[in-house]
Design a protein around this motif. Structure first.
Motif, mmCIF file in Angstrom:
data_model
loop_
_atom_site.group_PDB
_atom_site.id
_atom_site.type_symbol
_atom_site.label_atom_id
_atom_site.label_comp_id
_atom_site.label_asym_id
_atom_site.label_seq_id
_atom_site.Cartn_x
_atom_site.Cartn_y
_atom_site.Cartn_z
ATOM 1 N N ILE A 273 0.832 -1.188 0.000
ATOM 2 C CA ILE A 273 0.000 0.000 0.000
ATOM 3 C C ILE A 273 0.878 1.254 0.000
ATOM 4 O O ILE A 273 1.841 1.356 0.759
ATOM 5 C CB ILE A 273 -0.926 0.007 1.227
ATOM 6 C CG1 ILE A 273 -1.916 -1.142 1.143
ATOM 7 C CG2 ILE A 273 -1.661 1.331 1.353
ATOM 8 C CD1 ILE A 273 -2.875 -1.038 -0.004
ATOM 9 N N HIS A 274 0.538 2.205 -0.862
ATOM 10 C CA HIS A 274 1.273 3.469 -0.912
ATOM 11 C C HIS A 274 0.588 4.475 -0.012
ATOM 12 O O HIS A 274 -0.625 4.720 -0.118
ATOM 13 C CB HIS A 274 1.340 3.998 -2.341
ATOM 14 C CG HIS A 274 1.974 5.351 -2.452
ATOM 15 N ND1 HIS A 274 3.297 5.577 -2.160
ATOM 16 C CD2 HIS A 274 1.444 6.555 -2.806
ATOM 17 C CE1 HIS A 274 3.575 6.858 -2.335
ATOM 18 N NE2 HIS A 274 2.465 7.471 -2.725
ATOM 19 N N VAL A 275 1.337 5.090 0.894
ATOM 20 C CA VAL A 275 0.823 6.094 1.826
ATOM 21 C C VAL A 275 1.337 7.457 1.395
ATOM 22 O O VAL A 275 2.549 7.655 1.236
ATOM 23 C CB VAL A 275 1.252 5.788 3.270
ATOM 24 C CG1 VAL A 275 0.832 6.911 4.203
ATOM 25 C CG2 VAL A 275 0.660 4.464 3.736
ATOM 26 N N GLU A 276 0.408 8.397 1.217
ATOM 27 C CA GLU A 276 0.776 9.738 0.779
ATOM 28 C C GLU A 276 0.171 10.773 1.722
ATOM 29 O O GLU A 276 -1.054 10.859 1.858
ATOM 30 C CB GLU A 276 0.263 9.999 -0.639
ATOM 31 C CG GLU A 276 0.586 11.385 -1.163
ATOM 32 C CD GLU A 276 0.030 11.617 -2.557
ATOM 33 O OE1 GLU A 276 0.198 12.734 -3.069
ATOM 34 O OE2 GLU A 276 -0.568 10.689 -3.111
ATOM 35 N N PRO A 277 1.002 11.571 2.416
ATOM 36 C CA PRO A 277 0.463 12.630 3.293
ATOM 37 C C PRO A 277 -0.299 13.667 2.478
ATOM 38 O O PRO A 277 0.042 13.971 1.335
ATOM 39 C CB PRO A 277 1.716 13.230 3.933
ATOM 40 C CG PRO A 277 2.803 12.223 3.707
ATOM 41 C CD PRO A 277 2.472 11.516 2.446
ATOM 42 N N LEU A 278 -1.342 14.242 3.083
ATOM 43 C CA LEU A 278 -2.153 15.266 2.441
ATOM 44 C C LEU A 278 -2.096 16.551 3.262
ATOM 45 O O LEU A 278 -1.847 16.523 4.462
ATOM 46 C CB LEU A 278 -3.613 14.802 2.317
ATOM 47 C CG LEU A 278 -3.862 13.501 1.558
ATOM 48 C CD1 LEU A 278 -5.335 13.153 1.591
ATOM 49 C CD2 LEU A 278 -3.367 13.609 0.123
ATOM 50 N N GLN B 64 11.370 2.193 3.373
ATOM 51 C CA GLN B 64 10.274 2.227 2.407
ATOM 52 C C GLN B 64 8.964 1.753 3.019
ATOM 53 O O GLN B 64 7.895 2.296 2.735
ATOM 54 C CB GLN B 64 10.625 1.370 1.192
ATOM 55 C CG GLN B 64 9.525 1.348 0.131
ATOM 56 C CD GLN B 64 9.898 0.462 -1.046
ATOM 57 O OE1 GLN B 64 10.978 -0.134 -1.074
ATOM 58 N NE2 GLN B 64 9.018 0.381 -2.024
ATOM 59 N N HIS B 65 9.023 0.732 3.869
ATOM 60 C CA HIS B 65 7.810 0.133 4.419
ATOM 61 C C HIS B 65 7.463 0.668 5.804
ATOM 62 O O HIS B 65 6.611 0.096 6.486
ATOM 63 C CB HIS B 65 7.965 -1.386 4.488
ATOM 64 C CG HIS B 65 8.300 -2.014 3.169
ATOM 65 N ND1 HIS B 65 7.816 -1.530 1.971
ATOM 66 C CD2 HIS B 65 9.072 -3.093 2.846
ATOM 67 C CE1 HIS B 65 8.259 -2.278 0.973
ATOM 68 N NE2 HIS B 65 9.038 -3.224 1.479
ATOM 69 N N SER C 196 -3.639 9.541 2.301
ATOM 70 C CA SER C 196 -4.317 8.571 1.448
ATOM 71 C C SER C 196 -3.527 7.270 1.471
ATOM 72 O O SER C 196 -2.290 7.280 1.458
ATOM 73 C CB SER C 196 -4.438 9.089 0.012
ATOM 74 O OG SER C 196 -3.153 9.222 -0.583
ATOM 75 N N ALA C 197 -4.256 6.170 1.518
ATOM 76 C CA ALA C 197 -3.639 4.844 1.517
ATOM 77 C C ALA C 197 -4.516 3.917 0.701
ATOM 78 O O ALA C 197 -5.665 3.664 1.074
ATOM 79 C CB ALA C 197 -3.487 4.315 2.937
ATOM 80 N N GLY C 198 -3.999 3.457 -0.417
ATOM 81 C CA GLY C 198 -4.784 2.565 -1.266
ATOM 82 C C GLY C 198 -6.045 3.194 -1.793
ATOM 83 O O GLY C 198 -7.051 2.514 -2.006
ATOM 84 N N GLY C 199 -6.039 4.519 -2.003
ATOM 85 C CA GLY C 199 -7.208 5.203 -2.503
ATOM 86 C C GLY C 199 -8.190 5.615 -1.440
ATOM 87 O O GLY C 199 -9.202 6.259 -1.746
ATOM 88 N N VAL C 200 -7.928 5.290 -0.180
ATOM 89 C CA VAL C 200 -8.802 5.669 0.930
ATOM 90 C C VAL C 200 -8.177 6.840 1.673
ATOM 91 O O VAL C 200 -6.978 6.826 1.965
ATOM 92 C CB VAL C 200 -9.031 4.482 1.889
ATOM 93 C CG1 VAL C 200 -9.927 4.892 3.051
ATOM 94 C CG2 VAL C 200 -9.617 3.299 1.144
ATOM 95 N N VAL C 201 -8.977 7.866 1.974
ATOM 96 C CA VAL C 201 -8.491 9.028 2.710
ATOM 97 C C VAL C 201 -8.745 8.808 4.194
ATOM 98 O O VAL C 201 -9.877 8.555 4.616
ATOM 99 C CB VAL C 201 -9.184 10.317 2.240
ATOM 100 C CG1 VAL C 201 -8.711 11.513 3.068
ATOM 101 C CG2 VAL C 201 -8.896 10.560 0.770
ATOM 102 N N LEU C 202 -7.688 8.892 4.985
ATOM 103 C CA LEU C 202 -7.758 8.680 6.427
ATOM 104 C C LEU C 202 -7.190 9.886 7.146
ATOM 105 O O LEU C 202 -6.414 10.661 6.579
ATOM 106 C CB LEU C 202 -6.973 7.421 6.824
ATOM 107 C CG LEU C 202 -7.374 6.112 6.126
ATOM 108 C CD1 LEU C 202 -6.348 5.033 6.406
ATOM 109 C CD2 LEU C 202 -8.751 5.669 6.575
ATOM 110 N N ALA C 203 -7.569 10.055 8.408
ATOM 111 C CA ALA C 203 -7.028 11.125 9.239
ATOM 112 C C ALA C 203 -6.846 10.583 10.647
ATOM 113 O O ALA C 203 -7.599 9.706 11.083
ATOM 114 C CB ALA C 203 -7.953 12.342 9.252
#
Length: 354
Positions: A2-7, A294-295, A306-313
């Motif tokens: 899963i790719h995690v991207e800060p927003l 990386q992991h 966002s993680a796997g297309g899901v937005v979380l906070a």
């Protein structure tokens, strides 16, 4: 993996605390109120107080933008809409029915403050700093007779893109939303991860062992990891630095666990203000993990990602406890009261942690 991207806006690793300018604070508050005015114009035609019914289109035809918002502090003899933030009549005081004040922004209202008369409302939930929209009249310019109040913004659509706050949905691509339809398995755990009489991190070890046979796509761990209130740490009964303790007991343990998995699992770490090795401020920057893994992703507190297309906070502070002590609530007679759910709804409705 899963790719995690800060927003949203990310805090720098090095920051001069307590050096905020008053102008910057005012600009931040004005930005929130202005955003509410924009969102109100976009959504009020289809959202009523509490989301129960739609407002007639005749109420918003007068303004090309969809809604005519009156300045706070200016006498208005007919029903009008006002937007501002809730404050107490006495600075630092506790809200009560007679001490609720609405503060407008500087561009439209010149920062004016007026009292709110809430006697006509059957129910409401307010707290200091909350941005709201109210409908009512302001005959004298010093008190608004409130007939309706909006405290929650509706959920944003996929087309709405913004970068104004910590809870914004960011700029997700269409492929990310498509990935979300495939689902995401995640496990969330919060510290402290030590018992009161040792520093061996047995609770964390047991958690990782339980997840090893069927690891999730993502493991989110909230601090504190090295808790300043742990008796041994508070008593100075440790012979290495707090940073070394975090690295050997948490980072290296997680890396070894990941290496033994048959299926990759992304690990996300969020610090807490009680972490002895990190900045004891809120908000907190992300923990600087060296060398970068990386992991193993470290995020700021609070954060949205966002993680796997899901937005979380997420946030590691007890926001609900703070809201509980500051909230002024009036429940509709006979209506069921679920206070925890109501407190949690403030975060969603305001789209902010603080």
């Amino acid at each position: 993996m899963i790719h995690v991207e800060p927003l949203g806006v990310q805090l720098p690793a090095r920051y001069l605390y307590l050096f905020e300018c008053l102008e910057d604070k005012v600009a931040a508050m004005n930005g929130r109120i202005t955003a509410w005015q924009r969102w109100l114009r976009q959504t009020l035609t289809t959202a009523a107080p509490g989301g129960r019914a739609a407002i007639a289109a005749a109420e918003v035809d007068a303004d090309p933008g969809g809604l005519d918002i009156a300045p706070v502090g200016v006498p208005v003899q007919e029903d009008a809409y006002f937007v501002g933030r809730i404050t107490c009549e006495v600075e630092g005081g506790h809200l009560n029915n007679t001490a609720v004040v609405l503060e407008g922004d500087t561009s439209l209202s010149d920062g004016a403050r007026v009292h709110l008369d809430l006697s006509q409302l059957r129910s409401y939930r307010l707290f200091p700093g909350q941005v709201v929209a109210v409908k009512g009249v302001n005959p004298s310019g010093t008190k608004i007779l409130v007939k309706s109040i909006w405290t929650h913004l509706p959920p944003p659509s996929q087309e709405q893109q913004s970068s104004a706050g910590a809870m914004d949905i960011g700029n997700l691509s269409g492929s990310s939303y498509a990935a979300a339809s495939r689902g995401l398995s995640a496990v969330v755990a919060a510290g402290p991860f030590c018992l009161a009489d040792d520093l061996t991190f047995d609770p964390l070890h047991e958690l990782l062992q339980d997840l090893k046979p069927y690891p999730p796509n993502m493991l989110v761990l909230f601090g504190p990891f090295v808790d300043v209130e742990q008796p041994l740490i508070a008593g100075g009964m440790i012979d290495i630095t707090f940073q070394e303790h975090f690295k050997t007991q948490v980072v290296e343990r997680l890396l070894a666990w990941q290496a033994a998995l048959a299926v990759p699992c992304q690990v996300v770490l969020l610090p807490a203000v009680r972490d002895a090795f990190h900045h004891p401020t809120f908000p907190q920057p992300a923990v600087n993990i060296q060398p970068p893994e990386q992991h193993l992703v470290s995020l700021q507190n609070p954060c949205s990602f966002s993680a796997g297309g899901v937005v979380l906070a997420g946030v590691s502070s007890d926001v609900l406890r703070h809201l509980s002590s500051a909230e002024l609530a009036r429940n509709e007679p006979g209506a069921p009261a679920d206070r925890l759910a109501a407190l949690a709804s403030h975060i969603i409705g305001q789209r902010r942690w603080a």
